[in-house]
Design an enzyme around this catalytic site. Sequence first.
Site, PDB file in Angstrom:
ATOM      1  CB  SER A  35      -0.982   0.016   1.165  1.00  0.00           C
ATOM      2  OG  SER A  35      -0.329   0.224   2.384  1.00  0.00           O
ATOM      3  CE  LYS A  79      -3.350   1.926   4.628  1.00  0.00           C
ATOM      4  NZ  LYS A  79      -2.955   1.044   3.560  1.00  0.00           N
TER       5      LYS A  79
END
Length: 158
Positions: A35, A79
């Site tokens: 990710s 993130k």
Amino acid sequence: MSRYLKSTALVLQVACGVQLFNEYVAEFTWCFGPSMLPTLNMTGDIVAFEHLTQRFSKLGTGDLVVAVSPSDPSKLVCKRIIGVAGDKVCIDPVSMHRQYITVPPGHYWLMGDNLNNSTDSRVYGPVSGGLILGRVFARLWPSPKWLGNGMEEIVEFG
């Protein structure tokens, strides 16, 4: 005091100091998965994240953060903040049908850098600020590097 007791007291003091440092200043975690490519490696990086920014100032758009996963509280996620409270963000920029949401107060919109392979706010929605543990400031392993705000790279002068 015996030598044994002095050694035990020193070990306890060091352990308490390390615990306080981890709780209030900074700590390390292992990040792996696709990710955050290309910022972080898929096979796993050890990153350092600090707790001071969110205590004494504000996290901002572009900051890389470690948070408790909203979909599985037993896991952590790494993130990038795409939107802060009050920002209007595109829910899924890779979708043909663009929809927008305003980030609610006390929340952040988090996304991975690899939009084609990231489970993020597009799946679990805005993330409460209470789930954010800290701002990532460095990759320690395998190749040490200071990590700044990701938005710095796209600023052009001229």
